[in-house]
Enzyme design. Structure first.
Site, PDB file in Angstrom:
ATOM      1  N   HIS A  69     -13.729  14.499  -3.749  1.00 30.69           N
ATOM      2  CA  HIS A  69     -13.821  13.006  -4.574  1.00 30.69           C
ATOM      3  C   HIS A  69     -15.307  12.549  -4.828  1.00 30.69           C
ATOM      4  O   HIS A  69     -15.125  11.405  -4.579  1.00 30.69           O
ATOM      5  CB  HIS A  69     -12.925  12.519  -3.895  1.00 30.69           C
ATOM      6  CG  HIS A  69     -12.046  12.211  -4.622  1.00 30.69           C
ATOM      7  ND1 HIS A  69     -10.941  13.125  -5.633  1.00 30.69           N
ATOM      8  CD2 HIS A  69     -10.087  12.065  -3.918  1.00 30.69           C
ATOM      9  CE1 HIS A  69      -9.899  13.491  -6.045  1.00 30.69           C
ATOM     10  NE2 HIS A  69      -9.113  12.599  -4.623  1.00 30.69           N
ATOM     11  N   ASP A  76     -10.741   2.665   0.921  1.00 29.64           N
ATOM     12  CA  ASP A  76      -9.291   2.006   0.504  1.00 29.64           C
ATOM     13  C   ASP A  76      -8.548   3.373  -0.301  1.00 29.64           C
ATOM     14  O   ASP A  76      -7.249   2.814  -1.130  1.00 29.64           O
ATOM     15  CB  ASP A  76     -10.041   1.227  -1.372  1.00 29.64           C
ATOM     16  CG  ASP A  76     -10.946   0.401  -0.763  1.00 29.64           C
ATOM     17  OD1 ASP A  76     -11.019  -0.586   0.381  1.00 29.64           O
ATOM     18  OD2 ASP A  76     -10.657   0.169  -2.055  1.00 29.64           O
ATOM     19  N   GLU A  92     -11.082  -8.445   0.961  1.00 28.97           N
ATOM     20  CA  GLU A  92     -12.167  -7.425  -0.006  1.00 28.97           C
ATOM     21  C   GLU A  92     -11.627  -8.870  -0.873  1.00 28.97           C
ATOM     22  O   GLU A  92     -11.024  -8.976  -0.607  1.00 28.97           O
ATOM     23  CB  GLU A  92     -11.413  -6.267  -0.547  1.00 28.97           C
ATOM     24  CG  GLU A  92     -12.163  -5.287   0.401  1.00 28.97           C
ATOM     25  CD  GLU A  92     -11.741  -3.976  -0.107  1.00 28.97           C
ATOM     26  OE1 GLU A  92     -11.157  -3.773  -1.414  1.00 28.97           O
ATOM     27  OE2 GLU A  92     -11.829  -2.057   0.172  1.00 28.97           O
TER      28      GLU A  92
END
Ligand code: FAD
Length: 526
Positions: A124, A185, A278
Site C-alpha cells: 500500500h 485510519d 482528527e
C-alpha cells in the site's frame, strides 16, 4: 444518539462509542527549517528483464517456502499505481530462515550481481517503495508463523509476524479485552509496513505513533543475520528500524504494546479529553456530508439541512470518545467536552458504532470503491507534517491559492502533540512540540487530462512542496518520496549522519528496500 442493537450489548468485548463530527468555520490556531526541494520523477515502467538474468543460484537455495519467477507482475504494483518496477523473483517465505538465507545468499553474491531486496507487506505504498527493480520482492504475508501470542497481565502485549495485518491483530486481541493503542485510519496494512514509516492516526496525540508502542522486534539485517532488538538489546537497530523506511532490516516479528480495549480516558493537550482527534477540510463545496469515511447523523437535521457553506473553507473535527455500554453519564461528559469548543452548533453530527466498526471504517469505503472500479486508480497522495507556528501560513496559501477544491479526495488536517513521541526512532518530524498532519488523499482518473487527472494533481502537489520550501515552513514529508540523495539528506537533516551510520552497520551493501531510492546498491571491491 442512536441506540445500539441489544445483541451488541451482550457481547462483553464490544465497545460502543459516540463518533462526533463538528464543523468549525475557520480557523486553524494561528500562528521552522527547510522543506525539501522535491523534484517529480517520471513514472517508469521498465521492460521485463527476461529469464536470462535470473540468477540460477536463487533456484538452488533450500527453502521451506519458494521463489516465483513467472507471473509476478503484481509485485510491480502498489496502491499509488504510478510506479511499476518489475522484479526478477518473488520469494514466498514460510520461515524466517527463508528470508535470512536469501539475504545471506544475495549478500555473498554481491560482487557479481546488483540484486536488491524489498520486503512487501500489503503493497500500500504510494511510489514504489515496496518494489525492487530486477531484484527480489519478499511477500511478507506468506511468512508462516506460530499463531499470535497475546500476553495478558500488568504489561500486556501481543507477538505478531511482520507480515500480519492490523485488522487481524485487532480481532485477536479483542478476545482478551485488549487492543493496541495506536492505529492507522485503515487496518488492512501490515505491521512491517506501518512500523517502517510511523503509523499515525487520531490516537497519536495520546499514545504516540505505532512505532512508539512496540517493545521488541525480530529483524533480518541486510547481511542476513536474525537479531532480536528492543530498548535494552541492540537498541540502535531497534530505533533504526522503527520509522527506518525498510533500510536496516526486515521485521519478521514485533511485540506490540496493548491496553484494555475499554479506555476512559482541549483536545490534544488536556488529560480529560477525547480518545481520537482528527480533522479535515472542505473547500468550495455546498453540502456538508461529502466525507468518504463515515456516516454521521446530524444532531439537528433541520438546521443541518439549512446550513450552506457557500464555497467557504470549512475546518471539521472528527472526535471519538470510547465508552462501555454500562456507562450512563457518557453524554454528559461529551457535552462538557464540547462546551469548551467554539463551533457552529448546526453542524454537529454524531454516530455511535462498535469499536471494531470505528477502527475498520475505511475498509467499508474500500469495498464500495472496489465495486465501482475506483480503488485501483492512481493515488498521487501527499502527506506533510507542518509545525504549528507555520500552519496558518500554510493554510492561507495552500487552501487559499493552490488547492481550489477537494473534489479529488479528502484532505485531512489535524494537530498532534509530540509529547508522547519517542524521538529515538528514524522518523523525522518538524522540531516543534505540536505539529499538524496534512494529508492530500487524491485519486486520479486514469487517462483524464483535466483537474482530476494524474498530471494536474502531481503538479499541484509539487506547487505545495515548492511553497513549503520557499516559505521555509520547516515542513517534513510523511511517507516521504525523493529521487536524489541530496533531497534525502535535507529530509533527515541532522539525523542523516546517524541514518547513514546505521545503513553501513546493518545493510552495508544497500540490499534492502531499494524502492525508497535512498541508497544505491554497493558492489564490494574484492
Ligand atoms: P508496503 O507498501 O508493502 O511497504 C512499505 C515499505 O515498508 C517498503 O519500503 C517496504 O519495503 C517496507 N516493508 C514492508 N514490510 C516490511 C517489513 N516486514 N520489514 C521491513 N520493511 C518492510 N499511514 C499512516 O501512518 N496512517 C494512516 O492513517 C494511513 N492510512 C492509510 C490508508 C490507506 C487506504 C493507505 C493505502 C495507506 C495508509 N497509510 C497510513 C500509509 C501506510 O501506513 C503505508 O503506506 C504503509 O507502508 C503501508 O503498509 P504496507 O503493509 O502496505 O507496506
Amino acid at each position: 444518539m442512536g441506540s445500539p442493537a441489544c445483541g451488541f450489548l451482550k457481547q462483553s468485548n464490544v465497545i460502543f462509542l459516540p463518533f462526533f463530527m463538528i464543523l468549525v468555520l475557520s480557523c486553524i490556531p494561528g500562528r521552522t527549517n527547510l522543506c525539501s526541494n522535491h523534484s517529480l520523477d517520471t513514472p517508469t515502467i521498465p521492460p521485463h528483464s527476461g529469464s536470462s538474468s535470473i540468477p540460477l543460484s536463487l533456484k538452488s537455495l533450500a527453502l521451506d517456502g519458494y521463489f516465483r519467477f513467472e507471473n509476478i507482475d503484481h509485485a510491480a504494483k502498489d496502491f499509488g499505481n504510478i510506479y511499476h518496477y518489475l522484479p526478477i523473483a518473488v520469494l514466498h517465505p514460510k520461515s524466517v530462515s527463508d528470508i535470512s538465507s536469501t539475504i545471506k545468499h544475495i549478500f555473498h553474491m554481491a560482487s557479481v550481481t546488483k540484486l536488491a531486496v524489498a520486503a512487501k507487506g500489503r503493497g500500500h505504498s504510494l511510489q514504489g517503495q515496496a518494489q525492487a527493480y530486477q531484484g527480489v520482492v519478499i511477500n511478507m504475508e506468506s511468512l508462516e508463523r506460530p499463531s499470535m501470542h497475546v500476553q495478558t497481565g500488568e504489561v500486556p502485549y501481543v507477538d505478531v509476524s511482520g507480515g500480519e495485518l492490523w485488522i487481524n491483530i485487532l480481532q485477536e486481541t479483542l478476545k482478551y479485552g485488549l487492543s493496541p493503542k495506536s492505529w492507522t485510519d485503515y487496518l488492512h496494512l501490515t505491521v512491517g509496513g506501518t512500523l517502517s514509516n510511523a503509523g499515525i492516526s487520531g490516537q497519536a496525540f495520546r499514545h504516540g505513533p505505532q512505532i512508539n508502542n512496540v517493545y521488541q522486534l525480530e529483524v533480518v539485517t541486510g547481511k542476513g543475520e536474525v537479531l532480536t532488538c528492543s530498548d535494552k538489546q541492540n537498541a540502535d537497530l531497534f530505533y533504526g528500524v522503527l520509522g527506518g523506511l525498510g533500510q536496516f532490516g526486515i521485521i519478521t516479528r514485533a511485540r506490540i504494546s496493548l491496553a484494555p480495549a475499554r479506555t476512559m480516558e482541549h483536545l490534544i493537550s488536556s488529560e480529560n479529553t477525547f480518545d481520537y482527534v482528527e480533522g479535515f477540510v472542505i473547500i468550495n463545496r455546498t453540502g456538508l456530508l461529502h466525507n468518504w469515511r463515515s456516516s454521521f447523523n446530524p444532531k439537528n437535521p433541520i438546521q443541518a439541512s439549512q446550513f450552506r457553506s457557500d464555497g467557504k473553507i470549512l475546518y471539521c473535527l472528527e472526535m471519538v470518545k470510547y465508552f462501555n455500554p454500562e456507562e450512563t453519564d457518557i453524554l454528559k461528559s461529551i457535552e462538557n467536552l464540547l462546551s469548551e469548543l467554539n463551533y457552529i452548533p448546526s453542524t454537529l453530527f454524531l454516530s455511535e458504532v462498535s469499536y471494531v466498526e470505528f477502527l475498520d471504517r475505511v475498509h467499508l469505503s474500500e469495498i464500495k470503491l472496489r465495486s465501482k472500479g475506483l480503488w485501483e486508480v492512481p493515488h498521487p497522495w501527499l502527506n506533510l507534517l507542518i509545525p504549528k507556528s507555520r500552519i496558518f501560513d500554510f493554510t492561507q496559501e495552500v487552501f487559499g491559492n493552490i488547492v481550489k477544491d477537494n473534489s479529488n479526495g479528502p484532505i485531512l488536517i489535524y494537530p498532534v502533540n509530540k509529547a508522547k513521541w519517542n524521538n529515538r526512532t528514524s522518523m523525522v518530524t518538524p522540531e516543534e512540540d505540536i505539529i499538524y498532519l496534512v494529508a492530500f488523499l487524491s485519486s486520479a482518473l486514469p487517462s483524464s487530462t483535466g483537474t482530476d487527472g494524474l498530471e494536474h494533481i502531481m503538479t499541484q502537489n509539487q506547487r505545495i512542496l515548492d511553497f513549503c520550501a520557499e516559505a521555509q515552513l520547516g515542513a517534513k514529508q510523511y511517507l516521504p518520496h525523493y529521487s536524489t540523495q541530496d533531497e534525502w539528506q535535507a529530509h533527515f537533516g541532522p539525523q542523516w549522519e546517524t541514518f547513514v551510520q546505521r545503513k553501513s552497520a546493518y545493510d552495508p551493501l544497500a540490499i534492502l528496500a531499494p524502492g525508497q531510492k535512498i541508497f544505491q546498491k554497493a558492489i564490494p571491491i574484492s
